[in-house]
Scaffold this motif. Structure first.
Motif, PDB file in Angstrom:
ATOM      1  N   LEU A   1       2.858   3.985  14.700  1.00  0.00           N
ATOM      2  CA  LEU A   1       3.121   2.458  14.834  1.00  0.00           C
ATOM      3  C   LEU A   1       3.112   1.717  12.348  1.00  0.00           C
ATOM      4  O   LEU A   1       3.969   1.207  12.630  1.00  0.00           O
ATOM      5  CB  LEU A   1       1.854   1.472  14.981  1.00  0.00           C
ATOM      6  CG  LEU A   1       2.180  -0.303  15.156  1.00  0.00           C
ATOM      7  CD1 LEU A   1       3.804  -0.462  16.426  1.00  0.00           C
ATOM      8  CD2 LEU A   1       1.156  -0.749  16.360  1.00  0.00           C
ATOM      9  N   ALA A   2       2.151   2.693  12.015  1.00  0.00           N
ATOM     10  CA  ALA A   2       2.005   2.591  11.128  1.00  0.00           C
ATOM     11  C   ALA A   2       3.555   2.906  10.689  1.00  0.00           C
ATOM     12  O   ALA A   2       3.881   2.226   8.982  1.00  0.00           O
ATOM     13  CB  ALA A   2       0.832   3.444  10.276  1.00  0.00           C
TER      14      ALA A   2
ATOM     15  N   ARG B   1       7.983  -5.416   9.808  1.00  0.00           N
ATOM     16  CA  ARG B   1       9.603  -4.575   9.484  1.00  0.00           C
ATOM     17  C   ARG B   1      10.103  -3.889  11.600  1.00  0.00           C
ATOM     18  O   ARG B   1       9.369  -3.459  12.334  1.00  0.00           O
ATOM     19  CB  ARG B   1       8.620  -3.434   9.357  1.00  0.00           C
ATOM     20  CG  ARG B   1      10.256  -2.623   8.098  1.00  0.00           C
ATOM     21  CD  ARG B   1       9.518  -1.663   6.784  1.00  0.00           C
ATOM     22  NE  ARG B   1      10.687  -1.097   6.169  1.00  0.00           N
ATOM     23  CZ  ARG B   1      11.600  -0.296   6.782  1.00  0.00           C
ATOM     24  NH1 ARG B   1      11.112   0.335   7.784  1.00  0.00           N
ATOM     25  NH2 ARG B   1      12.209   0.565   6.656  1.00  0.00           N
ATOM     26  N   ASN B   2      11.465  -3.363  11.660  1.00  0.00           N
ATOM     27  CA  ASN B   2      12.041  -2.713  12.426  1.00  0.00           C
ATOM     28  C   ASN B   2      12.343  -3.129  13.536  1.00  0.00           C
ATOM     29  O   ASN B   2      11.903  -3.061  14.790  1.00  0.00           O
ATOM     30  CB  ASN B   2      11.611  -1.372  12.491  1.00  0.00           C
ATOM     31  CG  ASN B   2      11.498  -0.368  11.409  1.00  0.00           C
ATOM     32  OD1 ASN B   2      13.219  -0.021  11.055  1.00  0.00           O
ATOM     33  ND2 ASN B   2      11.466   0.797  11.337  1.00  0.00           N
TER      34      ASN B   2
ATOM     35  N   SER C   1       5.039   3.257   1.821  1.00  0.00           N
ATOM     36  CA  SER C   1       4.533   2.512   1.719  1.00  0.00           C
ATOM     37  C   SER C   1       3.795   1.091   2.505  1.00  0.00           C
ATOM     38  O   SER C   1       5.507   1.359   3.439  1.00  0.00           O
ATOM     39  CB  SER C   1       5.252   1.650   0.250  1.00  0.00           C
ATOM     40  OG  SER C   1       5.173   2.435  -0.358  1.00  0.00           O
ATOM     41  N   LEU C   2       3.293   0.278   2.749  1.00  0.00           N
ATOM     42  CA  LEU C   2       3.397  -0.596   4.021  1.00  0.00           C
ATOM     43  C   LEU C   2       3.037  -2.101   3.758  1.00  0.00           C
ATOM     44  O   LEU C   2       2.000  -1.652   2.311  1.00  0.00           O
ATOM     45  CB  LEU C   2       2.059  -0.200   4.736  1.00  0.00           C
ATOM     46  CG  LEU C   2       2.034  -0.821   6.217  1.00  0.00           C
ATOM     47  CD1 LEU C   2       2.948  -1.163   7.181  1.00  0.00           C
ATOM     48  CD2 LEU C   2       0.155  -1.115   6.555  1.00  0.00           C
TER      49      LEU C   2
ATOM     50  N   ALA D   1       0.698  -1.419   0.102  1.00  0.00           N
ATOM     51  CA  ALA D   1      -0.195  -0.083  -0.056  1.00  0.00           C
ATOM     52  C   ALA D   1       0.647   1.553  -0.235  1.00  0.00           C
ATOM     53  O   ALA D   1       2.187   1.506   0.706  1.00  0.00           O
ATOM     54  CB  ALA D   1      -0.671   0.324   1.182  1.00  0.00           C
ATOM     55  N   THR D   2       0.428   2.059  -0.680  1.00  0.00           N
ATOM     56  CA  THR D   2       1.884   2.613  -1.154  1.00  0.00           C
ATOM     57  C   THR D   2       0.824   3.957  -0.764  1.00  0.00           C
ATOM     58  O   THR D   2      -0.018   4.599  -0.149  1.00  0.00           O
ATOM     59  CB  THR D   2       2.261   4.055  -2.784  1.00  0.00           C
ATOM     60  OG1 THR D   2       1.120   3.610  -3.625  1.00  0.00           O
ATOM     61  CG2 THR D   2       2.724   2.117  -3.388  1.00  0.00           C
ATOM     62  N   ASP D   3       1.910   5.655  -0.492  1.00  0.00           N
ATOM     63  CA  ASP D   3       0.958   6.982  -0.503  1.00  0.00           C
ATOM     64  C   ASP D   3       0.777   7.016   1.458  1.00  0.00           C
ATOM     65  O   ASP D   3      -0.792   7.363   1.330  1.00  0.00           O
ATOM     66  CB  ASP D   3       0.670   7.632  -1.079  1.00  0.00           C
ATOM     67  CG  ASP D   3       1.163   7.486  -2.372  1.00  0.00           C
ATOM     68  OD1 ASP D   3       2.431   7.857  -1.793  1.00  0.00           O
ATOM     69  OD2 ASP D   3       0.683   7.366  -3.117  1.00  0.00           O
ATOM     70  N   MET D   4       0.709   6.378   1.896  1.00  0.00           N
ATOM     71  CA  MET D   4       0.328   6.071   3.606  1.00  0.00           C
ATOM     72  C   MET D   4       0.516   7.988   4.124  1.00  0.00           C
ATOM     73  O   MET D   4      -1.057   7.330   4.771  1.00  0.00           O
ATOM     74  CB  MET D   4       0.950   4.889   4.002  1.00  0.00           C
ATOM     75  CG  MET D   4       1.064   4.056   4.069  1.00  0.00           C
ATOM     76  SD  MET D   4      -0.575   2.994   3.796  1.00  0.00           S
ATOM     77  CE  MET D   4      -0.064   2.923   5.527  1.00  0.00           C
TER      78      MET D   4
END
Lengths: 197, 197
Positions: free
Chosen positions: A169-170, A135-136, A178-179, A73-76
């Motif tokens: 968190l997101a 991630r992270n 991007s997610l 998902a781009t442009d969060m």
């Protein structure tokens, strides 16, 4: 795009009975489904069998195939309300992933993610979906039974019965805005989930 | 019990340097740790090695042993702010689970859960903790590196960098007002987590 409201939409959705939340006011043929794409106020309605081709052709919703896929998902950073939608073809069925950015509390946008089966609630009960962020050095997994597109995605999200992410968190799970959401579908077995803990 | 605030507490916490968030205003011996129990405004301070016995003796915090344990938090209906605390002894170390009910947005209590190592941040980096909820055909897993008790639990929770549950989800995962949280600690390996997705 304006969010619709459907607090009373949780009942009578078995076997194609139309919930009262989808863009239509008149009484319907119970065999017809309104357009299930929450991105658009679309007047289309049709049988379950042709929902996929409608979403694909009219709304350009992509289909990803495979037991385990990753949806990017781009442009969060886009302002709420915003939806990200993808179809997932798997185990002989099509599923709809809805990721929604919404301000449940003013000034505090959150992300809500859920999967809907393009099929009946009875069919949906046969599956389990898993959404995974990774991630992270953090990992978040959500597993649940998908809802049917005959139910209302708005009520699932307003109930918070889905994967919920606050903005910080997101961001931790995002890369360059991007997610990446790992998605897996399995057929659910009859078992007591608590026994596994 | 009144929540403390410590927005600037994220730095200089290596090797026992005291963060500015724990009940004390004066300059401290960097080898001393204030009482890390967020339930109480406790004037105690001592070396890391005696934190466990202080929590146990003064605050009656229980210790659960084993690689995988289940902590049952009862009376989830209690009004915010409320904390549930347990110590977890595992892999030669003691960890502190903090489950907090807090109203980040007025009138909308949420549950926040995180684990802290009773040790330094460098030691904490060697571990991964997993919190798991499993009930009603839903499963939620959160994995992350524990923070050190030398850091501030309040900032972890206000950042939302932890397991976050809204009330309706907490109810779905609860049984008779009690929430069973599965806890597992592992030693973390040096790897790129994203490669696994």
């Amino acid at each position: 795009y304006a969010p619709t409201r459907c607090a009373a939409a949780q009942t009578s959705t078995e076997q194609g009975v139309l919930p009262p939340c989808h863009h239509h006011e008149a009484v319907h043929d119970p065999q017809l489904v309104p357009c299930t794409c929450p991105l658009f106020s679309c007047p289309w309605e049709g049988h379950l069998e042709v929902v996929v081709s409608h979403l694909r052709q009219t709304h350009r919703i992509n289909i990803l195939q495979g037991a385990e896929i990753v949806f990017l998902a781009t442009d969060m950073h886009l302002p709420a309300p915003t939806d990200w939608i993808i179809m997932h073809s798997c185990l002989g069925h099509q599923f709809l992933l809805v990721l929604r950015k919404q301000e449940k509390y003013e000034g505090h946008p959150q992300f809500f993610a859920t999967m809907m089966l393009i099929g009946t609630p009875t069919q949906a009960d046969n599956f389990t979906y898993r959404l995974e962020l990774n991630r992270n050095q953090r990992r978040l997994k959500w597993e649940a039974t998908p809802r049917s597109v005959l139910e209302c995605v708005d009520s699932v999200i307003s109930d918070g019965d889905c994967l919920v992410l606050n903005t910080s968190l997101a961001q931790l799970f995002s890369d360059n805005g991007s997610l990446a959401i790992g998605i897996a579908i399995t057929t659910s077995k009859v078992h007591n989930a608590e026994d596994e803990m």
